[in-house]
Design an enzyme around this catalytic site. Sequence first.
Site, PDB file in Angstrom:
ATOM      1  N   SER A 187       0.790  -1.222   0.000  1.00 58.53           N
ATOM      2  CA  SER A 187       0.000   0.000   0.000  1.00 58.53           C
ATOM      3  C   SER A 187       0.830   1.284   0.000  1.00 58.53           C
ATOM      4  O   SER A 187       0.416   2.276  -0.565  1.00 58.53           O
ATOM      5  CB  SER A 187      -0.955   0.001   1.198  1.00 58.53           C
ATOM      6  OG  SER A 187      -0.260  -0.259   2.396  1.00 58.53           O
ATOM      7  N   HIS A 215      -5.144  -3.058  -3.292  1.00 51.08           N
ATOM      8  CA  HIS A 215      -4.747  -2.046  -4.279  1.00 51.08           C
ATOM      9  C   HIS A 215      -4.618  -2.580  -5.704  1.00 51.08           C
ATOM     10  O   HIS A 215      -4.327  -1.818  -6.618  1.00 51.08           O
ATOM     11  CB  HIS A 215      -3.442  -1.377  -3.856  1.00 51.08           C
ATOM     12  CG  HIS A 215      -3.568  -0.626  -2.580  1.00 51.08           C
ATOM     13  ND1 HIS A 215      -4.056   0.651  -2.507  1.00 51.08           N
ATOM     14  CD2 HIS A 215      -3.321  -0.999  -1.301  1.00 51.08           C
ATOM     15  CE1 HIS A 215      -4.085   1.051  -1.251  1.00 51.08           C
ATOM     16  NE2 HIS A 215      -3.650   0.061  -0.494  1.00 51.08           N
ATOM     17  N   LYS A 247     -11.161   1.318  -2.315  1.00 47.99           N
ATOM     18  CA  LYS A 247     -10.099   1.835  -3.186  1.00 47.99           C
ATOM     19  C   LYS A 247     -10.612   1.930  -4.620  1.00 47.99           C
ATOM     20  O   LYS A 247     -11.457   2.775  -4.878  1.00 47.99           O
ATOM     21  CB  LYS A 247      -8.870   0.975  -2.996  1.00 47.99           C
ATOM     22  CG  LYS A 247      -8.163   1.451  -1.715  1.00 47.99           C
ATOM     23  CD  LYS A 247      -7.740   0.462  -0.755  1.00 47.99           C
ATOM     24  CE  LYS A 247      -7.357   1.166   0.550  1.00 47.99           C
ATOM     25  NZ  LYS A 247      -6.893   0.237   1.559  1.00 47.99           N
TER      26      LYS A 247
HETATM   27  C1  LIG Z   1      -6.763  -0.021   2.882  1.00 50.85           C
HETATM   28  C2  LIG Z   1      -6.217  -1.367   3.134  1.00 50.85           C
HETATM   29  C3  LIG Z   1      -6.860  -2.256   3.982  1.00 50.85           C
HETATM   30  C4  LIG Z   1      -8.025  -1.841   4.830  1.00 50.85           C
HETATM   31  O1  LIG Z   1      -9.166  -1.751   4.078  1.00 50.85           O
HETATM   32  P1  LIG Z   1     -10.372  -0.851   4.652  1.00 50.85           P
HETATM   33  O2  LIG Z   1     -11.545  -1.359   3.928  1.00 50.85           O
HETATM   34  O3  LIG Z   1     -10.021   0.542   4.357  1.00 50.85           O
HETATM   35  O4  LIG Z   1     -10.425  -1.138   6.129  1.00 50.85           O
HETATM   36  C5  LIG Z   1      -6.372  -3.535   4.087  1.00 50.85           C
HETATM   37  N1  LIG Z   1      -5.274  -3.920   3.399  1.00 50.85           N
HETATM   38  C6  LIG Z   1      -4.598  -3.074   2.612  1.00 50.85           C
HETATM   39  C7  LIG Z   1      -3.386  -3.549   1.893  1.00 50.85           C
HETATM   40  C8  LIG Z   1      -5.049  -1.775   2.449  1.00 50.85           C
HETATM   41  O5  LIG Z   1      -4.382  -0.909   1.702  1.00 50.85           O
END
Ligand SMILES: *Cc1c(COP(=O)(O)O)cnc(C)c1O
Length: 405
Positions: A187, A215, A247
């Site tokens: 991320s 992502h 995302k």
């Molecule tokens: C954003 C993210 C999460 C968390 O997801 P949310 O739905 O925002 O809680 C988990 N893993 C990764 C790699 C992320 O970037």
Amino acid sequence: MRRDARALEAALAALDAEHLKRRRRTVDSYVREGDRVDAVVDGQRLVDFCGNDYLGLARHPEIARAFSEAATRWGTGSGAAHLVSGHGLEHQRLEEALAEYTGRERALLFSTGYMANLAAVTALAGPGDLVMLDRLNHASIIDGARLSGARFKRYPHGDAASAEEELRAASKDSERATLLATDAVFSMDGDMAPLPALARACRDQQTWLVVDDAHGLGVVGPTGRGTLEHFGLDAEEVPLLIGTFGKAFGTFGAFAAGNANLIELLLQKARTYIYTTALPQPLAAATRAALEVSQRESWRRERVCELAIRFRRGASQLGLPLAPSTTPIQPVILGDAEAAMAAQEQLMAAGFWVTAIRPPTVPAGSARLRVTLSATHSDEQVDLLLSALERACAPRVAPRHAAAS
Ligand SMILES: *Cc1c(COP(=O)(O)O)cnc(C)c1O
């Protein structure tokens, strides 16, 4: 911390002194111009180059319509957990769509990716087990390992050979690792995990492999089905896939997908599934619409990938310290938290919103500007951002980076 106003003040002052104090900015409104959407913060228009809305779906009219129609029809709240009376038709439809989208037998919805990762790790590992993690995994995977009560080991970032060696050593010591969990696209770095090698090693050692493609889904792979599609890995090779909706899909929520029994085990055992209210149905309806739009409007994926290439080409011409990423996450690593903060302020003054990411989100000494691209950015905006970055970063690029470029 003691219950004492001074101790609180001192803890906050210490963060400030180390340039680690975080600050929120309030978006007062969005200004739309064609496909382009700018944020207005403190009266200033900013181009968002730090969000995760890679495909520009977070404010897409068709998805918003699906959301509001479902709110009228089903209401705003689910009223209960999935296993009580909160599981509705929209949840069911989305789970079926996700199973098909990911090529797996079954998918299970979670309220957040954070909760999905806690669920995945704690359902499969417990006290007495060994869990293997990439050193740069998302906090939610690490917290899952902590919460599970298993012992966990972190291998060097992206190093499949080390991971494999550790897995072998563990099974020789008759403490076979129960599971290995990794981000698919990291991320804060944007690079991809060496999934084919990890999948082989995990299969050889009979270790569960959990891959979090927060992502990659919607963005990576020939049809945007994520990092597994990019590498050509199937459900046998990666038994448990975690994905998020906040995302590329522009909504909110998450899922786990795998074979029917594995998903049934999560449903039966995962505390972050059982003891929480079901996601509102309008979110499920909007996410199903987002899945469709992301596939139908495939130009969005092509466009964001094109912009990532444009950004990299420009940044390398300017000698900016890039990371080895081919995704829309393009960090500019400055090292020092103070330098990253100063660069962030300078960019903001120039109309670009790029947040500085500092420890503990990233390792000490690797503070960075996490630049992210979106299908809604124009070529011109990317070029203007590059010029602004050149001005903001030039005096702050660590000498070893400057020498390397
Ligand atoms: C954003 C993210 C999460 C968390 O997801 P949310 O739905 O925002 O809680 C988990 N893993 C990764 C790699 C992320 O970037």
